[in-house]
Structures are given as C-alpha cells and as structure tokens.
Design an enzyme around this catalytic site. Structure first.
Site, PDB file in Angstrom:
ATOM      1  N   GLY A  22       0.821  -1.204   0.000  1.00 52.09           N
ATOM      2  CA  GLY A  22       0.000   0.000   0.000  1.00 52.09           C
ATOM      3  C   GLY A  22       0.855   1.254   0.000  1.00 52.09           C
ATOM      4  O   GLY A  22       2.024   1.217  -0.389  1.00 52.09           O
ATOM      5  N   CYS A  23       0.309   2.345   0.450  1.00 56.90           N
ATOM      6  CA  CYS A  23       1.032   3.613   0.475  1.00 56.90           C
ATOM      7  C   CYS A  23       2.325   3.482   1.275  1.00 56.90           C
ATOM      8  O   CYS A  23       2.318   2.995   2.407  1.00 56.90           O
ATOM      9  CB  CYS A  23       0.152   4.692   1.088  1.00 56.90           C
ATOM     10  SG  CYS A  23       0.960   6.305   1.219  1.00 56.90           S
TER      11      CYS A  23
END
Length: 200
Positions: A22-23
C-alpha cells in the site's frame, strides 16, 4: 502472528529487505519504529529506472509498487521477524492490488527478495500463515525476485513524521504504529529512525 518457522542466520553485517503493502508512507513509518532497523526508505520497485517516479507510478502502468527498503541488523532482528511485522501490523496482505482506499497494482502487497534465501523464507512464511488460517482470505502477497529499488522523491521520506496531522495519515497510517506497539511490543521503539537529513 507466529514467528517464522524457517528463518535465516542472525550472523553477518547489515542486510536489506524491500517490501510493498500500500502507500509507502505507512510502511516506512512502521519499520522506522522497529528495533533492529537501521533505516527505512520509501521508493519504487518492480519496474524500470525510467518510470521510477511518483507521477508515473500512480498511473498503475509502470509495474512499480510503492515500496520501502529496510536496512536491518540481523544480530538484532531477523528477516523472518521483519516479515512478521509486515504481515501483522503494516498492512492487510489479503487485499489484491489495493490497500484500503488506495486501488491499483502500485498498491499491491509484494516482497522483493534480495536473494534466494529471502525468497525461500518468504515463501515458507506465507505458506505457514495460510495453513494457520489467520486471515479470512488467502494471502495475496506476491514474491518478485530480481527487481531493483529506486528511492522516492525527497518529500515522501519521513512523510508521516513530517505531516502528523494530515487526514490520510491520521486515519489510515498512524493506526499501524499503534498496531505494532500493541501486537509486538518487544519490537516497538518509540523514537523512529528517520531518513538522514530529515528533521522537524
């Protein structure tokens, strides 16, 4: 989250792990709070040097994932233990090509092993976790060997530390630090190890 049954030796000098989930703001922040980690740097892995930029990676067309390079001291923490942190506190490994509100292959869960030993440890640990049925779905994490890591732009480094009140950080990233502290307190350190040159 159980310890890895198959792990590496704790001897030798500093080693490197590259992980994506993810981020990269949150993944970097989690590992900055882990004992035995020397540095955690946000960047890109899975694609070419020519497309290793935030603007291009966000199109989802570059094969890059937002990733974090974790340099660690194997005498203090093993590769398998880093993976334990990765799967328990840093992200949800069952989400395919997404993480929370972020959708696309650039947000996939992936491990970029630096050698055959790391790949074998990762493969065995994913199998161990799937067999233990600790998640409601099968783990979607891919293992992608032979990929280079490219550092992200300066403003992405230590992002959570430098932007503690940013809404996305407050809602989606800061809870991961609390999860680390709660789930694996022996590995948690309150003072993060920040990227060199980055201060308040």
């Amino acid at each position: 989250m159980p310890a890895a049954l198959f792990d590496e030796s704790t001897e030798g000098g500093l080693q490197t792990a590259v992980l994506a989930g993810g981020c990269f703001w949150g993944i970097q922040a989690v590992f900055q709070h882990v004992e035995g980690v020397v540095s955690a740097t946000s960047g890109y892995a899975g694609g070419s040097a020519e497309t290793a930029s935030y603007e291009q990676t966000e199109t989802g067309l570059t094969r890059h994932a937002e990733a974090v390079r974790v340099v660690f001291d194997p005498q203090k923490i093993s590769y398998g233990t880093l993976l334990r942190v990765f799967f328990s506190a840093a992200h949800d490994p069952t989400q395919l090509d997404r993480q929370g509100p972020d959708v696309g292959p650039q947000y996939r869960s992936a491990i970029f092993p630096s050698d055959e030993q790391q790949a074998k440890i990762a493969e065995n640990y994913i199998k161990q976790l799937d067999e233990a049925k600790l998640f409601n779905s099968e783990i979607a994490t891919t293992i992608e060997p032979g990929q280079s890591f490219y550092e992200a732009e300066h403003y992405h480094q230590d992002y959570m530390y430098n932007n503690p009140g940013q809404p996305y950080v407050v809602v989606h990233e800061r809870p991961k630090i609390e999860a680390l502290r709660r789930l694996i307190p022996a590995l948690y350190r309150a003072q993060p190890v920040l990227v060199a040159g980055h201060t308040d």
